[in-house]
Scaffold this motif. Structure first.
Motif, PDB file in Angstrom:
ATOM      1  N   GLY A  94       0.821  -1.208   0.000  1.00  0.00           N
ATOM      2  CA  GLY A  94       0.000   0.000   0.000  1.00  0.00           C
ATOM      3  C   GLY A  94       0.855   1.258   0.000  1.00  0.00           C
ATOM      4  N   TYR A  95       1.995   1.201   0.723  1.00  0.00           N
ATOM      5  CA  TYR A  95       2.893   2.353   0.732  1.00  0.00           C
ATOM      6  C   TYR A  95       3.446   2.608  -0.669  1.00  0.00           C
ATOM      7  CZ  TYR A  95       2.917   2.327   5.844  1.00  0.00           C
ATOM      8  OH  TYR A  95       2.550   2.390   7.159  1.00  0.00           O
ATOM      9  N   ARG A  96       3.836   1.550  -1.365  1.00  0.00           N
ATOM     10  CA  ARG A  96       4.384   1.697  -2.718  1.00  0.00           C
ATOM     11  C   ARG A  96       3.319   2.245  -3.668  1.00  0.00           C
ATOM     12  NH1 ARG A  96       8.409   3.170  -5.150  1.00  0.00           N
ATOM     13  NH2 ARG A  96       9.608   1.991  -3.665  1.00  0.00           N
ATOM     14  N   LEU A  97       2.083   1.709  -3.592  1.00  0.00           N
ATOM     15  CA  LEU A  97       1.003   2.198  -4.456  1.00  0.00           C
ATOM     16  C   LEU A  97       0.720   3.672  -4.191  1.00  0.00           C
ATOM     17  CD1 LEU A  97      -1.365  -0.889  -4.190  1.00  0.00           C
ATOM     18  CD2 LEU A  97      -0.152  -0.139  -6.247  1.00  0.00           C
ATOM     19  N   ALA A  98       0.739   4.068  -2.910  1.00  0.00           N
ATOM     20  CA  ALA A  98       0.506   5.469  -2.548  1.00  0.00           C
ATOM     21  C   ALA A  98       1.634   6.352  -3.074  1.00  0.00           C
ATOM     22  CB  ALA A  98       0.377   5.611  -1.038  1.00  0.00           C
ATOM     23  N   PHE A  99       2.884   5.905  -2.885  1.00  0.00           N
ATOM     24  CA  PHE A  99       4.034   6.690  -3.339  1.00  0.00           C
ATOM     25  C   PHE A  99       4.032   6.823  -4.859  1.00  0.00           C
ATOM     26  CE2 PHE A  99       8.425   6.884  -4.877  1.00  0.00           C
ATOM     27  CZ  PHE A  99       8.816   8.083  -4.307  1.00  0.00           C
ATOM     28  N   ASP A 100       3.732   5.726  -5.551  1.00  0.00           N
ATOM     29  CA  ASP A 100       3.690   5.776  -7.019  1.00  0.00           C
ATOM     30  C   ASP A 100       2.627   6.763  -7.508  1.00  0.00           C
ATOM     31  OD1 ASP A 100       5.733   3.957  -7.186  1.00  0.00           O
ATOM     32  OD2 ASP A 100       4.440   2.239  -7.641  1.00  0.00           O
ATOM     33  N   PHE A 101       1.459   6.750  -6.856  1.00  0.00           N
ATOM     34  CA  PHE A 101       0.409   7.688  -7.249  1.00  0.00           C
ATOM     35  C   PHE A 101       0.865   9.130  -7.023  1.00  0.00           C
ATOM     36  CE2 PHE A 101      -3.166  10.430  -6.253  1.00  0.00           C
ATOM     37  CZ  PHE A 101      -3.967  10.247  -7.366  1.00  0.00           C
ATOM     38  N   ALA A 102       1.477   9.383  -5.855  1.00  0.00           N
ATOM     39  CA  ALA A 102       1.929  10.742  -5.541  1.00  0.00           C
ATOM     40  C   ALA A 102       2.994  11.204  -6.532  1.00  0.00           C
ATOM     41  CB  ALA A 102       2.479  10.791  -4.120  1.00  0.00           C
ATOM     42  N   ARG A 103       3.899  10.323  -6.904  1.00  0.00           N
ATOM     43  CA  ARG A 103       4.963  10.678  -7.848  1.00  0.00           C
ATOM     44  C   ARG A 103       4.417  10.938  -9.241  1.00  0.00           C
ATOM     45  NH1 ARG A 103       7.498   7.189 -10.874  1.00  0.00           N
ATOM     46  NH2 ARG A 103       6.818   5.434  -9.580  1.00  0.00           N
ATOM     47  N   GLU A 104       3.422  10.145  -9.642  1.00  0.00           N
ATOM     48  CA  GLU A 104       2.881  10.268 -10.999  1.00  0.00           C
ATOM     49  C   GLU A 104       1.833  11.376 -11.132  1.00  0.00           C
ATOM     50  OE1 GLU A 104       1.426   6.354 -11.774  1.00  0.00           O
ATOM     51  OE2 GLU A 104       3.434   5.462 -11.622  1.00  0.00           O
ATOM     52  N   HIS A 105       1.273  11.857 -10.014  1.00  0.00           N
ATOM     53  CA  HIS A 105       0.217  12.875 -10.053  1.00  0.00           C
ATOM     54  C   HIS A 105       0.523  14.007  -9.070  1.00  0.00           C
ATOM     55  CE1 HIS A 105      -1.630   9.020 -11.264  1.00  0.00           C
ATOM     56  NE2 HIS A 105      -2.300   9.759 -12.134  1.00  0.00           N
ATOM     57  N   PRO A 106       1.588  14.779  -9.298  1.00  0.00           N
ATOM     58  CA  PRO A 106       1.971  15.812  -8.315  1.00  0.00           C
ATOM     59  C   PRO A 106       0.906  16.889  -8.111  1.00  0.00           C
ATOM     60  CG  PRO A 106       3.266  16.012 -10.341  1.00  0.00           C
ATOM     61  CD  PRO A 106       2.482  14.743 -10.452  1.00  0.00           C
ATOM     62  N   ARG A 107       0.210  17.286  -9.190  1.00  0.00           N
ATOM     63  CA  ARG A 107      -0.829  18.316  -9.030  1.00  0.00           C
ATOM     64  C   ARG A 107      -1.993  17.782  -8.197  1.00  0.00           C
ATOM     65  NH1 ARG A 107      -2.486  21.000 -14.455  1.00  0.00           N
ATOM     66  NH2 ARG A 107      -3.590  22.314 -12.997  1.00  0.00           N
ATOM     67  N   GLU A 108      -2.361  16.543  -8.435  1.00  0.00           N
ATOM     68  CA  GLU A 108      -3.435  15.918  -7.651  1.00  0.00           C
ATOM     69  C   GLU A 108      -3.023  15.803  -6.187  1.00  0.00           C
ATOM     70  OE1 GLU A 108      -7.183  14.004  -7.029  1.00  0.00           O
ATOM     71  OE2 GLU A 108      -6.379  15.433  -8.473  1.00  0.00           O
ATOM     72  N   GLU A 109      -1.744  15.530  -5.937  1.00  0.00           N
ATOM     73  CA  GLU A 109      -1.244  15.433  -4.571  1.00  0.00           C
ATOM     74  C   GLU A 109      -1.368  16.767  -3.842  1.00  0.00           C
ATOM     75  OE1 GLU A 109       0.062  13.145  -2.199  1.00  0.00           O
ATOM     76  OE2 GLU A 109      -1.168  11.977  -3.571  1.00  0.00           O
TER      77      GLU A 109
END
Length: 197
Positions: A94-109
């Protein structure tokens, strides 16, 4: 204790007694933190068969706050689905999935971080929702008028406490460096947890 430990240890290290004499208070703090955490560690070992210092749901909680469709708040249905997915796919993190999402979607983050701040500090009436009942068809324990009054009371108290905290922050320049670190470090550490999860 894990979140606040760096702040307290830094305050001990900055104390007037020097590095050698700071070792005893630091060790005492870590021992007390360990005692507080030990029931969770034992429970997790019995339940999961491995040593987990905190909750076993951390990975699922991190992913809950950082995925496509996340709104910055809690969604019980999404949390259940994601926890089930991680249970069925132990190779996933879950940590990896969360980190990958944050890295790939900086504006959404950035949008999610702002939304989390608003939800964390904007109101404090979640308990009223739980008392009222979450599902539309379940029995209601509060009338609409009582619910509205309880929400206003809870939020008035909350905003009053925030105003007092802000007034306290205005007097920080009179504090010593160690006291300033403690007063700012504790809420900053707590805020970091909200932004991560």
């Amino acid at each position: 204790p894990l979140v606040l430990a760096p702040v307290f240890l830094a305050c001990i290290a900055l104390g007037p007694w020097g590095a050698r004499r700071a070792a005893a208070p630091a060790a005492l703090f870590l021992l007390c933190a360990g005692l507080v955490l030990s029931p969770w560690v034992v429970r997790n070992y019995v339940h999961f068969g491995r040593i987990l210092v905190t909750t076993g749901t951390g990975p699922a909680n991190a992913w809950l706050g950082h995925h496509e469709g996340a709104a910055g708040g809690q969604s019980l249905a999404t949390a259940i689905d994601q926890a089930r997915y991680l249970h069925e796919h132990p190779e996933q993190s879950g940590y990896r999935l969360a980190f990958d999402f944050a890295r790939e979607h900086p504006r959404e983050e950035l949008r999610l971080a702002w939304r989390k701040l608003v939800l964390t500090y904007g109101s404090d009436d979640d308990a009223v929702t739980l008392i009222r009942g979450v599902r539309p068809r379940e029995r209601r324990y509060l009338t609409p008028v009582v619910e509205l009054r309880l929400r206003r009371l809870a939020n008035a108290w909350w905003w009053g406490m925030l105003l007092l905290a802000f007034a306290g922050l205005l007097s920080l320049r009179r504090f010593s460096g160690r006291a300033r670190l403690l007063v700012l470090g504790v809420p900053a550490s707590w805020l970091l947890v909200h932004l991560v999860f």
